[in-house]
Design an enzyme around this catalytic site. Structure first.
Site, PDB file in Angstrom:
ATOM      1  N   GLN A 257       2.814  16.792  53.309  1.00 46.73           N
ATOM      2  CA  GLN A 257       1.954  17.226  52.189  1.00 46.73           C
ATOM      3  C   GLN A 257       2.537  18.413  51.428  1.00 46.73           C
ATOM      4  O   GLN A 257       1.834  19.032  50.626  1.00 46.73           O
ATOM      5  CB  GLN A 257       0.554  17.587  52.713  1.00 46.73           C
ATOM      6  CG  GLN A 257      -0.197  16.434  53.335  1.00 46.73           C
ATOM      7  CD  GLN A 257      -0.636  15.366  52.331  1.00 46.73           C
ATOM      8  OE1 GLN A 257      -0.646  15.591  51.125  1.00 46.73           O
ATOM      9  NE2 GLN A 257      -0.995  14.202  52.840  1.00 46.73           N
TER      10      GLN A 257
ATOM     11  N   LYS B  91       4.556   9.384  49.801  1.00 45.27           N
ATOM     12  CA  LYS B  91       3.762  10.512  49.315  1.00 45.27           C
ATOM     13  C   LYS B  91       4.508  11.291  48.226  1.00 45.27           C
ATOM     14  O   LYS B  91       4.022  12.284  47.707  1.00 45.27           O
ATOM     15  CB  LYS B  91       3.412  11.436  50.480  1.00 45.27           C
ATOM     16  CG  LYS B  91       2.476  10.744  51.476  1.00 45.27           C
ATOM     17  CD  LYS B  91       1.828  11.709  52.395  1.00 45.27           C
ATOM     18  CE  LYS B  91       1.235  11.034  53.601  1.00 45.27           C
ATOM     19  NZ  LYS B  91      -0.117  10.512  53.401  1.00 45.27           N
TER      20      LYS B  91
ATOM     21  N   CYS C 144      -7.548  11.624  59.354  1.00 39.59           N
ATOM     22  CA  CYS C 144      -6.642  11.692  60.515  1.00 39.59           C
ATOM     23  C   CYS C 144      -6.517  13.112  61.040  1.00 39.59           C
ATOM     24  O   CYS C 144      -5.434  13.509  61.513  1.00 39.59           O
ATOM     25  CB  CYS C 144      -5.260  11.113  60.199  1.00 39.59           C
ATOM     26  SG  CYS C 144      -5.292   9.373  59.829  1.00 39.59           S
TER      27      CYS C 144
ATOM     28  N   HIS D 218      -2.275  16.798  61.404  1.00 41.40           N
ATOM     29  CA  HIS D 218      -2.553  15.361  61.235  1.00 41.40           C
ATOM     30  C   HIS D 218      -2.312  14.720  62.603  1.00 41.40           C
ATOM     31  O   HIS D 218      -1.457  15.179  63.364  1.00 41.40           O
ATOM     32  CB  HIS D 218      -1.566  14.816  60.194  1.00 41.40           C
ATOM     33  CG  HIS D 218      -1.812  13.401  59.777  1.00 41.40           C
ATOM     34  ND1 HIS D 218      -1.447  12.327  60.550  1.00 41.40           N
ATOM     35  CD2 HIS D 218      -2.374  12.882  58.661  1.00 41.40           C
ATOM     36  CE1 HIS D 218      -1.766  11.208  59.921  1.00 41.40           C
ATOM     37  NE2 HIS D 218      -2.339  11.515  58.776  1.00 41.40           N
TER      38      HIS D 218
ATOM     39  N   ASP E  65       6.128  19.619  59.540  1.00 41.51           N
ATOM     40  CA  ASP E  65       5.617  18.368  58.972  1.00 41.51           C
ATOM     41  C   ASP E  65       5.433  18.609  57.463  1.00 41.51           C
ATOM     42  O   ASP E  65       4.512  19.308  57.049  1.00 41.51           O
ATOM     43  CB  ASP E  65       4.291  18.011  59.655  1.00 41.51           C
ATOM     44  CG  ASP E  65       3.626  16.791  59.022  1.00 41.51           C
ATOM     45  OD1 ASP E  65       4.089  16.327  57.969  1.00 41.51           O
ATOM     46  OD2 ASP E  65       2.623  16.320  59.593  1.00 41.51           O
TER      47      ASP E  65
HETATM   48  N1  PMP Z   1       1.306  14.502  58.373  1.00 38.65           N
HETATM   49  C1  PMP Z   1       0.529  14.794  57.332  1.00 38.65           C
HETATM   50  C2  PMP Z   1       0.216  16.231  57.027  1.00 38.65           C
HETATM   51  C3  PMP Z   1       0.038  13.764  56.523  1.00 38.65           C
HETATM   52  O1  PMP Z   1      -0.743  14.050  55.477  1.00 38.65           O
HETATM   53  C4  PMP Z   1       0.370  12.425  56.833  1.00 38.65           C
HETATM   54  C5  PMP Z   1      -0.149  11.269  55.991  1.00 38.65           C
HETATM   55  N2  PMP Z   1      -1.504  11.344  55.696  1.00 38.65           N
HETATM   56  C6  PMP Z   1       1.195  12.185  57.931  1.00 38.65           C
HETATM   57  C7  PMP Z   1       1.630  13.247  58.666  1.00 38.65           C
HETATM   58  C8  PMP Z   1       1.592  10.793  58.303  1.00 38.65           C
HETATM   59  O2  PMP Z   1       2.352  10.218  57.299  1.00 38.65           O
HETATM   60  P1  PMP Z   1       2.709   8.668  57.323  1.00 38.65           P
HETATM   61  O3  PMP Z   1       1.405   7.955  57.523  1.00 38.65           O
HETATM   62  O4  PMP Z   1       3.319   8.411  55.996  1.00 38.65           O
HETATM   63  O5  PMP Z   1       3.647   8.442  58.462  1.00 38.65           O
END
Ligand code: PMP
Length: 405
Positions: free
Chosen positions: A202, A225, A363, A122, A199
Site C-alpha cells: 500500500q 495495486k 484482511c 494485513h 510490506d
Molecule cells: N499487504 C497489504 C498491506 C495489502 O494491502 C495487501 C492487499 N490487500 C496485501 C498485503 C496482499 O496483497 P496481494 O493480495 O496482492 O498478495
C-alpha cells in the site's frame, strides 16, 4: 499539477455508468485500474511477440526474454535497488512474503527464535509468520498500535532481543491508511542486527520508494495495486540474503545442473523463479512503471494528499460518522462507519449509487478486534480520482443516512 481529465481518458473502465450513474471507483486499495497503454501493449504482446522466455534460441523467445529482463531493470530503477539480481518476480505480495517466510525461515529460524510483526498487518504479513513459528517452534512477538492507528514505537526496543530473527512490518496500513515510520523502525532493528521486511503493498503506488535509502532488507509489493496486472509481484531482497536463502520451489529455469541424484541451482534471481513465470505480467508491470514515471510519483502523491485532506474534512463533519485511522501521516484511505448502520448496508447502497467502496475487515481482523468492530467502509483513492468523486461519496453517505433515519 496533474491533468486529471486527460489521465482519466487513459483508464477506460472509469468512463462508464454503473447502476445508471457515472462510475466512482474508490476501491483502489483492493486493486487499481489499468491504463489503456498497458492494456493495448499486452494485447499486442499476445498478438505479435508471445513466446516462453529464457530457453529459446528463436527470435520471439529472445524478444520475450528481453522484455521480461527489461521489466526487471525498470523495477530495479523504480525502487532504486543496487542490483537487478535483487529483484525477484513473484505472483504478488502474498507470494513474496510466503517465499521469505519459507526460505529465510529454513535458513535462519530455529526453535525458540522470535519474529516481530505489528498488530496492524494485513493477514498476508501475519499468517505466513504464524505458520513459520508453528513449523519451527518459534515465537511471534507483536508491536501494538494506538487508537489513532499509530504504532507504539516506544515498545519496540523491549521486543527486540538476541533471539529476534526478523521484523516484518507494513509500510502503509491497508485498513487505516497509516504511513508507518519505517526508516526509524529499520534503524532501531538494525542496531540489534535484526533484518527488516517492509510490506509495500500500500505504499509503492503512493510515494517514492528507495530501498537503499530505507536500508530495508526485504521489500515486497503487488503489480495489481500499482496499475499493472494481477498475478505479478516483486520481492526485493539484499543480495547477501538471496545468496544464502534456499530456493522456495524447485523446477525448470532455476537449475544449473541436474542429475538423478543431485541438482545445483542458478544464482538469484533465477534460483527463486522456478517454472514458467508470469513474463507477460512482468512486462505489464514495466509498462505500468513507465506510466507512473510519466505522470510523476511526486505529482501523484501531492494530488492524493489533497484528496485525502478534502475527503477527511468533508467526512469529519457528517454527524454519526466515525473515521478509523486518524494517524498524522496517512495515504488517501479513509475507513469509516455510520452510527447504527452496518458497513455492508452502507457499501450496498453506495454501489446502487454507482460508488464502489470496500466493506468488511480488509484482511486485518486483528485491527477490527482492536476497535471492537466487525468491519468498516473503506474509500481508497488513486491519482485518477477527483474532488467530484469525493463530493459524490459525501452525497452517497448522506443518502444512506437518510434511508436509515
Ligand atoms: N499487504 C497489504 C498491506 C495489502 O494491502 C495487501 C492487499 N490487500 C496485501 C498485503 C496482499 O496483497 P496481494 O493480495 O496482492 O498478495
Amino acid at each position: 499539477m496533474l491533468n486529471i481529465e486527460k489521465i482519466r481518458k487513459d483508464f477506460p473502465i472509469l468512463n462508464q455508468k454503473i447502476n445508471g450513474k457515472d462510475y466512482v471507483y474508490l476501491d483502489n486499495g483492493a486493486t487499481t485500474q489499468k491504463p489503456v497503454q498497458l492494456i493495448d501493449a499486452v494485447a499486442d504482446f499476445y498478438r505479435n511477440t508471445n513466446s516462453n522466455i529464457h530457453r529459446g534460441v528463436h527470435h520471439l523467445s529472445n524478444l520475450s526474454t528481453k522484455l521480461y529482463e527489461g521489466a526487471r531493470a525498470k523495477v530495479q530503477k523504480f525502487i532504486n535497488a543496487e542490483k537487478e539480481s535483487e529483484i525477484i518476480f513473484t505472483k504478488g505480495t502474498t507470494d513474496s512474503i510466503n517465499l521469505i517466510a519459507f526460505s529465510f525461515g529454513e535458513k535462519y529460524v530455529s526453535e525458540g527464535d522470535e519474529i516481530i510483526v505489528s498488530a496492524m498487518e494485513h493477514h498476508s504479513n501475519l499468517v505466513p509468520w504464524q505458520m513459520l513459528c508453528e513449523r519451527k517452534k518459534a515465537r511471534l512477538r507483536i508491536l501494538p498500535f494506538d487508537k489513532n492507528g499509530e504504532l507504539e514505537l516506544d515498545k519496540l526496543p523491549a521486543l527486540i532481543n538476541e533471539k529476534t530473527k526478523l521484523l516484518a512490518v507494513t509500510h502503509v496500513s491497508n485498513s487505516l491508511g497509516t504511513v508507518n515510520p519505517v526508516k526509524e523502525i529499520i534503524e532501531t532493528a538494525h542496531q540489534s542486527n535484526v533484518p527488516v521486511l517492509i510490506d509495500g503493498a500500500q505504499s509503492i503506488q503512493h510515494q517514492k520508494i528507495d530501498v537503499q535509502a530505507l536500508d530495508c532488507d526485504f521489500f515486497v509489493f503487488s503489480g495489481h495495486k500499482i496499475y499493472a496486472e494481477t498475478g505479478i509481484g516483486v520481492l526485493y531482497a539484499k543480495e547477501k540474503y538471496l545468496n544464502e536463502m534456499p530456493p522456495y520451489q524447485g523446477g525448470g529455469d532455476m537449475v544449473d545442473h541436474v542429475t538423478l541424484e543431485k541438482t545445483t541451482y542458478l544464482d538469484a534471481p533465477f534460483k527463486f523463479e522456478a517454472g514458467t513465470v508470469n513474463y507477460v505480467g512482468a512486462y505489464g508491470l514495466g509498462l505500468a512503471i513507465d506510466y507512473i514515471n510519466t505522470v510523476g510519483i511526486e505529482n501523484i502523491a501531492t494530488h492524493e494528499q489533497e484528496l485525502l485532506k478534502y475527503a477527511t474534512e468533508k467526512l469529519s463533519v457528517i454527524e454519526g460518522l466515525t473515521i478509523y485511522g486518524t494517524a498524522k501521516h496517512k495515504t488517501a484511505t479513509i475507513s469509516f462507519l455510520l452510527k447504527n448502520i452496518h458497513h455492508y448496508d452502507t457499501g450496498m447502497i453506495l454501489d446502487k449509487l454507482g460508488i464502489a467502496v470496500r466493506t468488511g475487515s480488509h484482511c486485518t481482523q486483528p485491527v477490527m478486534d482492536f476497535f471492537e468492530i466487525s468491519g468498516t467502509v473503506r474509500a481508497s483513492f488513486a491519482f485518477y480520482n477527483t474532488f467530484a468523486d469525493v463530493d459524490r461519496l459525501v452525497e452517497g453517505i448522506l443518502k444512506v443516512k437518510q434511508m436509515f433515519e
